[in-house]
Design an enzyme around this catalytic site. Structure first.
Site, PDB file in Angstrom:
ATOM      1  CD  GLU A  61      -2.506   1.412   2.648  1.00  0.00           C
ATOM      2  OE1 GLU A  61      -2.839   2.548   3.018  1.00  0.00           O
ATOM      3  OE2 GLU A  61      -2.740   0.380   3.312  1.00  0.00           O
ATOM      4  NE  ARG A 106      -0.897   8.528   5.239  1.00  0.00           N
ATOM      5  CZ  ARG A 106      -0.792   7.931   6.417  1.00  0.00           C
ATOM      6  NH1 ARG A 106       0.118   8.331   7.277  1.00  0.00           N
ATOM      7  NH2 ARG A 106      -1.588   6.920   6.727  1.00  0.00           N
ATOM      8  CE  LYS A 163      -6.242   2.099   7.310  1.00  0.00           C
ATOM      9  NZ  LYS A 163      -5.434   2.918   6.390  1.00  0.00           N
TER      10      LYS A 163
END
Length: 212
Positions: free
Chosen positions: A45, A49, A133
């Site tokens: 993943e 950001r 998640k």
């Protein structure tokens, strides 16, 4: 939705730990992903950001054999669409909004949506989501909290992320409702900055050896 769930589970079951990466410099993306794959961590993943994130996804998707790259920290439809266009094979969001769910419904690429409370889990279940998640895992109650959800919300599987390390990963992986965990400890910033890819492969191998 069932097909997307199967797609997502096929990715999450590749390994016990999904590396959660913040890539500041795109030149690190390919060697970092290769080091993780060499250690057995194929599903990766890359969080959205940094300004390098989309290009990092694109390069890993196109250049790293064996890698299954996904995009995390997806906050809106534009993020979702850009990540898919870059080559993401799964999408991860820290929480869930109507906009993100609409983007997921319009895409063939599966979403791992974030949830931290029983109500959020129930709302996502109503929309057909069975794999979620749990974020931020440690701050939201940790393994004990997640264990307490396993009976009333049976049938829901989680990938806990947030505050998880080699020390506490097994607390989560031993739970019946956890399919894998997400963690950044397999790619420490100092090793990435130093280009210590062998060190990262070693950390990946240790993480890959964890069993639920």
């Amino acid at each position: 939705m069932a097909t997307k769930t199967d797609k997502l589970l096929a990715v999450l079951k590749l390994q016990p730990v999904v590396p959660v990466l913040i890539i500041d410099d795109v030149v690190h993306a390919v060697p970092l992903a290769k080091a993780l794959v060499a250690g057995g961590l194929k599903a990766i993943e890359i969080t959205m950001r940094t300004s390098a994130a989309l290009e990092a996804v694109k390069r890993v998707a196109g250049e790293v054999e064996g890698a299954v790259v996904g995009a995390g920290t997806i906050l809106n439809a534009a993020h979702y669409e850009a990540a898919v266009a870059a080559g993401s094979q799964f999408i991860v969001s820290p929480g869930t909004t109507a906009e993100v769910l609409a983007a997921a419904a319009a895409s063939d690429i599966p979403l791992l949506p974030g949830a931290a409370t029983a109500s959020e889990v129930m709302n996502l279940r109503e929309k057909g989501y069975e794999v979620l998640k749990f974020f931020p895992a440690e701050q939201a109650g940790g393994a004990a909290y997640l264990k307490s959800l396993s009976s009333p919300l049976a049938g829901t599987l989680f990938c806990p992320t947030g505050g998880i390390s080699l020390k506490n990963a097994m607390d989560y992986l031993s739970l019946p409702n956890v399919v894998c965990v997400g963690g950044s400890w397999v790619a420490p910033k100092d090793l990435v900055a130093a280009g210590d890819w062998a060190g990262i492969t070693k950390l990946a191998s240790e993480a890959c050896a964890l069993k639920g």
